[in-house]
Design a protein around this motif. Sequence first.
Motif, mmCIF file in Angstrom:
data_model
loop_
_atom_site.group_PDB
_atom_site.id
_atom_site.type_symbol
_atom_site.label_atom_id
_atom_site.label_comp_id
_atom_site.label_asym_id
_atom_site.label_seq_id
_atom_site.Cartn_x
_atom_site.Cartn_y
_atom_site.Cartn_z
ATOM 1 N N ASP A 83 0.819 -1.225 0.000
ATOM 2 C CA ASP A 83 0.000 0.000 0.000
ATOM 3 C C ASP A 83 0.848 1.269 0.000
ATOM 4 O O ASP A 83 0.342 2.350 -0.318
ATOM 5 C CB ASP A 83 -0.941 0.001 1.213
ATOM 6 C CG ASP A 83 -0.203 -0.251 2.514
ATOM 7 O OD1 ASP A 83 0.407 -1.335 2.651
ATOM 8 O OD2 ASP A 83 -0.216 0.623 3.398
ATOM 9 N N GLU A 84 2.142 1.141 0.348
ATOM 10 C CA GLU A 84 3.026 2.314 0.289
ATOM 11 C C GLU A 84 3.380 2.665 -1.157
ATOM 12 O O GLU A 84 3.826 3.771 -1.443
ATOM 13 C CB GLU A 84 4.302 2.056 1.093
ATOM 14 C CG GLU A 84 4.053 1.971 2.600
ATOM 15 C CD GLU A 84 5.319 1.681 3.386
ATOM 16 O OE1 GLU A 84 6.426 1.713 2.793
ATOM 17 O OE2 GLU A 84 5.205 1.402 4.597
ATOM 18 N N PHE A 85 3.203 1.698 -2.053
ATOM 19 C CA PHE A 85 3.495 1.922 -3.473
ATOM 20 C C PHE A 85 2.231 2.015 -4.328
ATOM 21 O O PHE A 85 2.144 2.848 -5.221
ATOM 22 C CB PHE A 85 4.362 0.768 -4.024
ATOM 23 C CG PHE A 85 5.709 0.648 -3.394
ATOM 24 C CD1 PHE A 85 6.744 1.510 -3.751
ATOM 25 C CD2 PHE A 85 5.967 -0.328 -2.441
ATOM 26 C CE1 PHE A 85 7.997 1.397 -3.177
ATOM 27 C CE2 PHE A 85 7.223 -0.454 -1.868
ATOM 28 C CZ PHE A 85 8.241 0.410 -2.234
ATOM 29 N N LEU A 86 1.265 1.127 -4.047
ATOM 30 C CA LEU A 86 0.115 0.970 -4.940
ATOM 31 C C LEU A 86 -1.152 1.560 -4.346
ATOM 32 O O LEU A 86 -1.582 1.160 -3.256
ATOM 33 C CB LEU A 86 -0.136 -0.516 -5.224
ATOM 34 C CG LEU A 86 1.051 -1.369 -5.683
ATOM 35 C CD1 LEU A 86 0.595 -2.813 -5.912
ATOM 36 C CD2 LEU A 86 1.667 -0.808 -6.951
ATOM 37 N N PRO A 87 -1.811 2.500 -5.047
ATOM 38 C CA PRO A 87 -3.115 2.976 -4.596
ATOM 39 C C PRO A 87 -4.176 1.903 -4.857
ATOM 40 O O PRO A 87 -3.902 0.895 -5.510
ATOM 41 C CB PRO A 87 -3.350 4.213 -5.467
ATOM 42 C CG PRO A 87 -2.575 3.940 -6.714
ATOM 43 C CD PRO A 87 -1.375 3.141 -6.292
ATOM 44 N N MET A 88 -5.372 2.130 -4.344
ATOM 45 C CA MET A 88 -6.428 1.118 -4.450
ATOM 46 C C MET A 88 -6.742 0.751 -5.905
ATOM 47 O O MET A 88 -7.039 -0.404 -6.214
ATOM 48 C CB MET A 88 -7.706 1.613 -3.767
ATOM 49 C CG MET A 88 -8.807 0.564 -3.726
ATOM 50 S SD MET A 88 -10.332 1.203 -3.017
ATOM 51 C CE MET A 88 -10.858 2.339 -4.283
ATOM 52 N N ASP A 89 -6.672 1.738 -6.821
ATOM 53 C CA ASP A 89 -7.064 1.470 -8.209
ATOM 54 C C ASP A 89 -5.877 1.154 -9.123
ATOM 55 O O ASP A 89 -6.009 1.147 -10.345
ATOM 56 C CB ASP A 89 -7.851 2.654 -8.778
ATOM 57 C CG ASP A 89 -7.004 3.920 -8.882
ATOM 58 O OD1 ASP A 89 -5.885 3.943 -8.304
ATOM 59 O OD2 ASP A 89 -7.436 4.888 -9.536
ATOM 60 N N ALA A 90 -4.709 0.892 -8.540
ATOM 61 C CA ALA A 90 -3.502 0.646 -9.339
ATOM 62 C C ALA A 90 -3.694 -0.519 -10.308
ATOM 63 O O ALA A 90 -4.276 -1.545 -9.960
ATOM 64 C CB ALA A 90 -2.324 0.359 -8.420
ATOM 65 N N GLU A 91 -3.179 -0.353 -11.518
ATOM 66 C CA GLU A 91 -3.085 -1.482 -12.446
ATOM 67 C C GLU A 91 -1.692 -2.080 -12.249
ATOM 68 O O GLU A 91 -0.680 -1.403 -12.455
ATOM 69 C CB GLU A 91 -3.247 -0.999 -13.889
ATOM 70 C CG GLU A 91 -3.196 -2.134 -14.899
ATOM 71 C CD GLU A 91 -3.155 -1.664 -16.346
ATOM 72 O OE1 GLU A 91 -2.901 -2.513 -17.222
ATOM 73 O OE2 GLU A 91 -3.359 -0.455 -16.596
ATOM 74 N N PHE A 92 -1.635 -3.346 -11.794
ATOM 75 C CA PHE A 92 -0.320 -3.908 -11.478
ATOM 76 C C PHE A 92 -0.132 -5.304 -12.078
ATOM 77 O O PHE A 92 -0.264 -6.310 -11.410
ATOM 78 C CB PHE A 92 -0.055 -3.902 -9.960
ATOM 79 C CG PHE A 92 -1.062 -4.614 -9.116
ATOM 80 C CD1 PHE A 92 -0.819 -5.891 -8.613
ATOM 81 C CD2 PHE A 92 -2.276 -4.005 -8.794
ATOM 82 C CE1 PHE A 92 -1.755 -6.544 -7.840
ATOM 83 C CE2 PHE A 92 -3.217 -4.659 -8.014
ATOM 84 C CZ PHE A 92 -2.958 -5.933 -7.535
ATOM 85 N N THR A 134 -8.120 0.202 -12.482
ATOM 86 C CA THR A 134 -8.461 1.168 -13.541
ATOM 87 C C THR A 134 -7.534 2.376 -13.528
ATOM 88 O O THR A 134 -7.675 3.279 -14.354
ATOM 89 C CB THR A 134 -9.907 1.662 -13.350
ATOM 90 O OG1 THR A 134 -10.051 2.140 -11.995
ATOM 91 C CG2 THR A 134 -10.905 0.559 -13.602
ATOM 92 N N GLY A 135 -6.594 2.396 -12.585
ATOM 93 C CA GLY A 135 -5.718 3.564 -12.425
ATOM 94 C C GLY A 135 -4.417 3.456 -13.189
ATOM 95 O O GLY A 135 -4.334 2.793 -14.226
ATOM 96 N N ASN A 136 -3.379 4.104 -12.668
ATOM 97 C CA ASN A 136 -2.074 4.160 -13.330
ATOM 98 C C ASN A 136 -1.341 2.819 -13.243
ATOM 99 O O ASN A 136 -1.638 1.988 -12.399
ATOM 100 C CB ASN A 136 -1.232 5.275 -12.700
ATOM 101 C CG ASN A 136 -1.837 6.640 -12.961
ATOM 102 O OD1 ASN A 136 -2.329 6.902 -14.058
ATOM 103 N ND2 ASN A 136 -1.845 7.507 -11.958
ATOM 104 N N LEU A 137 -0.361 2.677 -14.129
ATOM 105 C CA LEU A 137 0.351 1.401 -14.287
ATOM 106 C C LEU A 137 1.540 1.298 -13.327
ATOM 107 O O LEU A 137 2.381 2.194 -13.259
ATOM 108 C CB LEU A 137 0.847 1.280 -15.734
ATOM 109 C CG LEU A 137 1.551 -0.014 -16.128
ATOM 110 C CD1 LEU A 137 0.585 -1.197 -16.090
ATOM 111 C CD2 LEU A 137 2.169 0.138 -17.527
ATOM 112 N N TYR A 138 1.609 0.166 -12.608
ATOM 113 C CA TYR A 138 2.711 -0.135 -11.688
ATOM 114 C C TYR A 138 3.224 -1.554 -12.031
ATOM 115 O O TYR A 138 2.792 -2.536 -11.429
ATOM 116 C CB TYR A 138 2.235 -0.110 -10.232
ATOM 117 C CG TYR A 138 1.771 1.239 -9.741
ATOM 118 C CD1 TYR A 138 2.540 2.006 -8.880
ATOM 119 C CD2 TYR A 138 0.527 1.750 -10.137
ATOM 120 C CE1 TYR A 138 2.103 3.241 -8.417
ATOM 121 C CE2 TYR A 138 0.081 2.984 -9.692
ATOM 122 C CZ TYR A 138 0.879 3.722 -8.833
ATOM 123 O OH TYR A 138 0.435 4.949 -8.379
#
Length: 378
Positions: A83-92, A134-138
């Motif tokens: 969670d320190e890197f990825l928000p709830m909507d992160a695309e990972f 649905t969010g930014n790419l990680y």
Amino acid sequence: MEDFNLIATCAAGIEAITANELKHLGYAVQTENGRVRFKGNMRDVFETNLWLRTADRIKIVVAEFKAVTFDELFEQTKALPWDEFLPMDAEFPVSGKSQKSKLHNVPSVQSIVKKAIVDKLSTVYHRRTHLPETGNLYPIECAINKDRVMLTLDTSGTSLFKRGYRLEKGGAPLKENMAAALVLLAHWYPEKTFVDPVCGSGTIPIEAALIGHNIAPGFKRQFACSSWDFVEASLEEDVRNEAFDKADYDKELDIYGYDIDGKMIDIAKLNAREAGLLHSIHFKQMAAKDFKTDKEYGVIVANPPYGERLSDQESVRKLYRQMGDVYRPLKTWSKYILTSDLQFETFYGEKATKRRKLYNGSLRTDLFQYWGQKKPRN
């Protein structure tokens, strides 16, 4: 600003060059096969993505641990502070690779790591249903070697060799970061004449011009981390502005790109224009055997055809003989020629001062180096 354990990945054989680039940028390094370790914060992540000419990617090492069962892999991955890197909507998306390890089934490894991260984020963000993604790419990678797991977050996105200037390419293009490595290995400096006699789509001369003008190679592209939620909005802009100020666009360069194929010269000019460097490189249609120069000192860097197919071998070896006839008399010039034909010296007609094993993609090649006589000191 938090410091991370970072790695710059690179092609086999050029680790020392990537390490040297990092040292010049002020980092302490540890060199390993296919990568160089260093430490830094998000400013350093942007700086190295922008400035490293020979690296493939910059990755944040999230964790390293031993795992020989899928349970161990799952539990140790889930325990990490995702969670320190990825928000709830992160695309990972999770990619994977495994060598000499008990956990050798890569699709299963990817699936377990993905499930562990989903479990962790679902708990932290109080989600009972699937995470939206649905969010930014990680981009995440799980690499296992001899049962040692390394979980990384890829800050670069597409590989750093994709500078953004190559609009068209020829039949067997050299990656931009490998072209830069060849220029750096040649110890060329901007006051010296630089020649690529078989320039194809112009990649080697363009990379030389970027070096000559001190232009950051990543300046015309974006990185995955540019849109990450935990990154300060102004950080990248500050680093890019600093890079812009360091460029010397007015420096006079003496760079030449020749090719026997006029269509390739047109493509090379198109790519150089896209890079903003057409004014810095003299492109001309010319066969390697017709090269003449009245310059006393210079550097030739060439990536000629290799003759991988037997049907091409005869014509390619004829080219090597022609190169030898033209270049051998140039005693004060240094010549660096990359080929997978390990009998190159026989056809060129001279033993190299030094040979260096490099990989052009997955293909084993050698860089045959002929060092020119140095300018006498006054």
